[in-house]
Design a protein around this motif. Sequence first.
Motif, mmCIF file in Angstrom:
data_model
loop_
_atom_site.group_PDB
_atom_site.id
_atom_site.type_symbol
_atom_site.label_atom_id
_atom_site.label_comp_id
_atom_site.label_asym_id
_atom_site.label_seq_id
_atom_site.Cartn_x
_atom_site.Cartn_y
_atom_site.Cartn_z
ATOM 1 N N LYS A 457 -4.465 -2.414 8.402
ATOM 2 C CA LYS A 457 -4.633 -0.993 8.745
ATOM 3 C C LYS A 457 -3.294 -0.306 9.042
ATOM 4 O O LYS A 457 -3.247 0.709 9.731
ATOM 5 C CB LYS A 457 -5.600 -0.817 9.913
ATOM 6 C CG LYS A 457 -6.978 -1.399 9.627
ATOM 7 C CD LYS A 457 -8.044 -0.714 10.419
ATOM 8 C CE LYS A 457 -9.420 -1.240 10.093
ATOM 9 N NZ LYS A 457 -9.591 -1.807 8.741
ATOM 10 N N LYS A 458 -2.222 -0.876 8.529
ATOM 11 C CA LYS A 458 -0.928 -0.178 8.618
ATOM 12 C C LYS A 458 -0.938 0.954 7.599
ATOM 13 O O LYS A 458 -0.243 1.956 7.755
ATOM 14 C CB LYS A 458 0.215 -1.146 8.270
ATOM 15 C CG LYS A 458 0.604 -2.122 9.377
ATOM 16 C CD LYS A 458 1.887 -2.804 8.970
ATOM 17 C CE LYS A 458 2.122 -4.098 9.729
ATOM 18 N NZ LYS A 458 3.063 -4.988 8.961
ATOM 19 N N SER A 459 -1.707 0.767 6.523
ATOM 20 C CA SER A 459 -1.866 1.841 5.525
ATOM 21 C C SER A 459 -3.337 2.198 5.438
ATOM 22 O O SER A 459 -4.191 1.335 5.612
ATOM 23 C CB SER A 459 -1.339 1.381 4.167
ATOM 24 O OG SER A 459 0.052 1.172 4.260
ATOM 25 N N LYS A 460 -3.612 3.477 5.190
ATOM 26 C CA LYS A 460 -5.003 3.944 5.237
ATOM 27 C C LYS A 460 -5.436 4.604 3.926
ATOM 28 O O LYS A 460 -6.619 4.840 3.714
ATOM 29 C CB LYS A 460 -5.162 4.968 6.362
ATOM 30 C CG LYS A 460 -4.827 4.426 7.742
ATOM 31 C CD LYS A 460 -4.914 5.502 8.784
ATOM 32 C CE LYS A 460 -4.588 4.940 10.171
ATOM 33 N NZ LYS A 460 -3.919 5.961 11.007
ATOM 34 N N VAL A 461 -4.459 4.902 3.068
ATOM 35 C CA VAL A 461 -4.792 5.597 1.817
ATOM 36 C C VAL A 461 -4.216 4.821 0.638
ATOM 37 O O VAL A 461 -3.075 4.352 0.703
ATOM 38 C CB VAL A 461 -4.221 7.042 1.833
ATOM 39 C CG1 VAL A 461 -4.272 7.656 0.428
ATOM 40 C CG2 VAL A 461 -4.982 7.901 2.823
ATOM 41 N N PHE A 462 -5.030 4.658 -0.421
ATOM 42 C CA PHE A 462 -4.546 3.999 -1.640
ATOM 43 C C PHE A 462 -4.737 4.965 -2.803
ATOM 44 O O PHE A 462 -5.842 5.475 -3.021
ATOM 45 C CB PHE A 462 -5.320 2.714 -1.923
ATOM 46 C CG PHE A 462 -4.856 2.009 -3.172
ATOM 47 C CD1 PHE A 462 -5.374 2.352 -4.420
ATOM 48 C CD2 PHE A 462 -3.886 1.013 -3.102
ATOM 49 C CE1 PHE A 462 -4.927 1.729 -5.582
ATOM 50 C CE2 PHE A 462 -3.432 0.377 -4.256
ATOM 51 C CZ PHE A 462 -3.957 0.747 -5.495
ATOM 52 N N VAL A 463 -3.645 5.225 -3.521
ATOM 53 C CA VAL A 463 -3.708 6.082 -4.707
ATOM 54 C C VAL A 463 -3.309 5.233 -5.913
ATOM 55 O O VAL A 463 -2.301 4.517 -5.857
ATOM 56 C CB VAL A 463 -2.757 7.291 -4.573
ATOM 57 C CG1 VAL A 463 -2.848 8.182 -5.810
ATOM 58 C CG2 VAL A 463 -3.061 8.076 -3.301
ATOM 59 N N GLY A 464 -4.114 5.290 -6.983
ATOM 60 C CA GLY A 464 -3.809 4.506 -8.182
ATOM 61 C C GLY A 464 -3.563 5.409 -9.377
ATOM 62 O O GLY A 464 -4.464 6.157 -9.786
ATOM 63 N N LEU A 465 -2.326 5.365 -9.914
ATOM 64 C CA LEU A 465 -2.040 6.099 -11.163
ATOM 65 C C LEU A 465 -2.368 5.121 -12.284
ATOM 66 O O LEU A 465 -1.555 4.288 -12.676
ATOM 67 C CB LEU A 465 -0.573 6.528 -11.211
ATOM 68 C CG LEU A 465 -0.066 7.169 -12.512
ATOM 69 C CD1 LEU A 465 -0.899 8.370 -12.932
ATOM 70 C CD2 LEU A 465 1.410 7.546 -12.403
ATOM 71 N N GLY A 466 -3.618 5.185 -12.737
ATOM 72 C CA GLY A 466 -4.101 4.245 -13.746
ATOM 73 C C GLY A 466 -4.371 2.881 -13.131
ATOM 74 O O GLY A 466 -4.285 2.698 -11.916
ATOM 75 N N GLY A 467 -4.714 1.941 -13.990
ATOM 76 C CA GLY A 467 -4.850 0.563 -13.530
ATOM 77 C C GLY A 467 -6.209 0.238 -12.936
ATOM 78 O O GLY A 467 -7.080 1.104 -12.786
ATOM 79 N N ASN A 468 -6.359 -1.036 -12.606
ATOM 80 C CA ASN A 468 -7.578 -1.570 -11.981
ATOM 81 C C ASN A 468 -7.111 -2.585 -10.940
ATOM 82 O O ASN A 468 -7.202 -3.791 -11.123
ATOM 83 C CB ASN A 468 -8.449 -2.233 -13.054
ATOM 84 C CG ASN A 468 -9.782 -2.682 -12.511
ATOM 85 O OD1 ASN A 468 -10.022 -2.598 -11.301
ATOM 86 N ND2 ASN A 468 -10.617 -3.201 -13.371
ATOM 87 N N PHE A 469 -6.609 -2.029 -9.811
ATOM 88 C CA PHE A 469 -5.875 -2.838 -8.828
ATOM 89 C C PHE A 469 -6.672 -4.017 -8.299
ATOM 90 O O PHE A 469 -6.147 -5.124 -8.163
ATOM 91 C CB PHE A 469 -5.400 -1.957 -7.674
ATOM 92 C CG PHE A 469 -4.449 -2.630 -6.726
ATOM 93 C CD1 PHE A 469 -4.835 -2.960 -5.434
ATOM 94 C CD2 PHE A 469 -3.162 -2.953 -7.120
ATOM 95 C CE1 PHE A 469 -3.967 -3.600 -4.558
ATOM 96 C CE2 PHE A 469 -2.281 -3.596 -6.265
ATOM 97 C CZ PHE A 469 -2.688 -3.926 -4.974
ATOM 98 N N VAL A 470 -7.961 -3.802 -8.023
ATOM 99 C CA VAL A 470 -8.718 -4.914 -7.427
ATOM 100 C C VAL A 470 -8.859 -6.069 -8.412
ATOM 101 O O VAL A 470 -9.082 -7.208 -8.016
ATOM 102 C CB VAL A 470 -10.128 -4.501 -6.924
ATOM 103 C CG1 VAL A 470 -10.049 -3.554 -5.777
ATOM 104 C CG2 VAL A 470 -11.016 -4.007 -8.019
ATOM 105 N N HIS A 471 -8.690 -5.778 -9.707
ATOM 106 C CA HIS A 471 -8.750 -6.863 -10.699
ATOM 107 C C HIS A 471 -7.370 -7.418 -10.992
ATOM 108 O O HIS A 471 -7.214 -8.587 -11.306
ATOM 109 C CB HIS A 471 -9.392 -6.366 -11.995
ATOM 110 C CG HIS A 471 -10.847 -6.679 -12.052
ATOM 111 N ND1 HIS A 471 -11.523 -6.979 -13.196
ATOM 112 C CD2 HIS A 471 -11.755 -6.779 -11.049
ATOM 113 C CE1 HIS A 471 -12.781 -7.242 -12.917
ATOM 114 N NE2 HIS A 471 -12.955 -7.121 -11.628
ATOM 115 N N ALA A 472 -6.351 -6.565 -10.864
ATOM 116 C CA ALA A 472 -4.989 -7.007 -11.235
ATOM 117 C C ALA A 472 -4.358 -7.837 -10.119
ATOM 118 O O ALA A 472 -3.656 -8.810 -10.398
ATOM 119 C CB ALA A 472 -4.127 -5.776 -11.510
#
Length: 578
Positions: A457-472
């Motif tokens: 919880k040091k970071s609260k926001v995730f922004v993804g420019l493209g991609g599929n982070f939970v899979h990568a």
Amino acid sequence: MSFKKSDELKITEPKKVAVGFPAIASVGYRIWEETYVGRGVKTMFKLNQVKGYDCPSCAWPDPDPSERSLIAEYCENGAKAVAWEASKETIGAEFFAENSIKELLTKSNYWLEKQGRLNSPMYLPQGGTHYQTVTWEKAFEIAAHELNKLNDPDEAIFYTSGRASNEAAFCYQLFVRQFGTNNLPDCSNMCHEATGVALSETTGIGKASVKLDDISQTDLLLIFGQNPGTNAPRMLTELQKLKQNGGKIIAVNPMPETGFMGFKHPQKPWEWVGDGTPLQDLYLQVKINGDLALVKAILVLLYRKQKIDASIFDEAFISKHSTGYSEFLAQLANADYDDLVQQSGIAVAEIEKAAAYIIDAKKIIIAWAMGITQHTNGEDTIREFVNLLLVKGSIAKPGAGTLPVRGHSNVQGDRTMGIWEKSPESFLSSLEKAFDFKAPREHGVTAVEAVEHLVAKKSKVFVGLGGNFVHAAPDTSLVEQAMNDADFTMHIATKLNRSHVVHGKSALILPCLGRTEIDETSKGKQFITTEDTAGRVRMSMGDLTPVAPNLKSEVAIVCGIAAATLKEKQKCLGIIFQ
Ligand code: SF4
């Protein structure tokens, strides 16, 4: 998520020949399956052409315009990627009204992407069960609200997938740094980071030192931990030319690769019969992560032979162009050859064969990919690659040098544009001067640290420019928990994927134009640029009618978010948005 029982698995003998007519048939099937045939065929004629668009599937370079096939300058993967993008299906309000997040979480990623292109901005309010459509204006407002309510800009993470164009990447990092953080992790963190570090240190450039046409001019190509037939199929065409020019290929991989055993050129029907062109002269089935020991063993052998025949090492080149030679020789003198052989998993006779090929070659190229870089000692292995090239005087001349083969189509360009959590002082101070703002100096988080920060919880926001982070990203369950723990997640994407349904407390999905589609603004038709694995930048201009009218380019979306978030604080980003 349910998987059918293993009795569905068909186990067959591995193929001995790659590409040929089956690749063409597969392309035809994909076009028929994914898009309207007319649209699909039109797409193929523009793929990788000078006035066309760059393939979004991988970063393999295009030949010079005069060398390019005007019929089909692409491989099966590239054709699949653009047919998939040119999909005839779109999803929006109706689809998301029918499918709750709970239901979508039970679907495979393949099913999610197969539903079609996103056609409208979608918002999931806190506690909501279904995504709902919002206007672009509202979407940017929501994004600005979520970002500006953070106590510290470092509470936000801005991830980039290597498909983003140079222009989108540049605007993104400029916005993020104006917002006040260097939290710019990208997919490079998980693929060629070791390459960037080791090559910058040893050759002074964190990228390939060869151009495309060096490959067919080399005497010997060593390929470590890379599988061209699957990951960069057009590379096989260059390997065939290399063979036709009398060059040799040593393939080093725990897994044998069909493309090296036999290649049938898809555009040469006369090659479709028979066993194709065998590309590898020597296949070394190294132990997993035995590459470093193998290269060191070869260097010890060469060193022993150098003591008998002083022409083995190019000492004129070494003394003129390198440092640390005596320390290097001392290491070789003290190395335990038998232990290295044992660690490599390769027989002495095979290592001697490889050394003999290297001794005979004047021009050598070493290529590699994630079979090398995704090991904790990846940097050390790449340093030894450079040592091998240096002792042979095989860098910075035609037909010789380093060739890290990148995955994502613009992963290298994004780094060049400043997508890096550790951008150097020189880049940050130039950015400041050019755009008159104070850039943050503290290094940001890498992709792996991003997960740790979200979980902590040091970071609260995730922004993804493209991609599929939970899979990568590695450790899927931890990453999914990190996403769910976030206050807000936002993704810029062409199609729905798992990272969109594993969401923060509230979430946005912003649909962007594909690379094949026309991007028309008040300033006329726009084009983007990308950088390939050999460091060449090319123009890419879409020419298909967008699959839905309410899409925006990555650049316009990034600038829209920036203008709404930074308001009067923003520098230069608002202009593009208008
Ligand atoms: S080799 Fe890579 S860039 Fe070239 S067409 Fe195939 S997937 Fe696209």
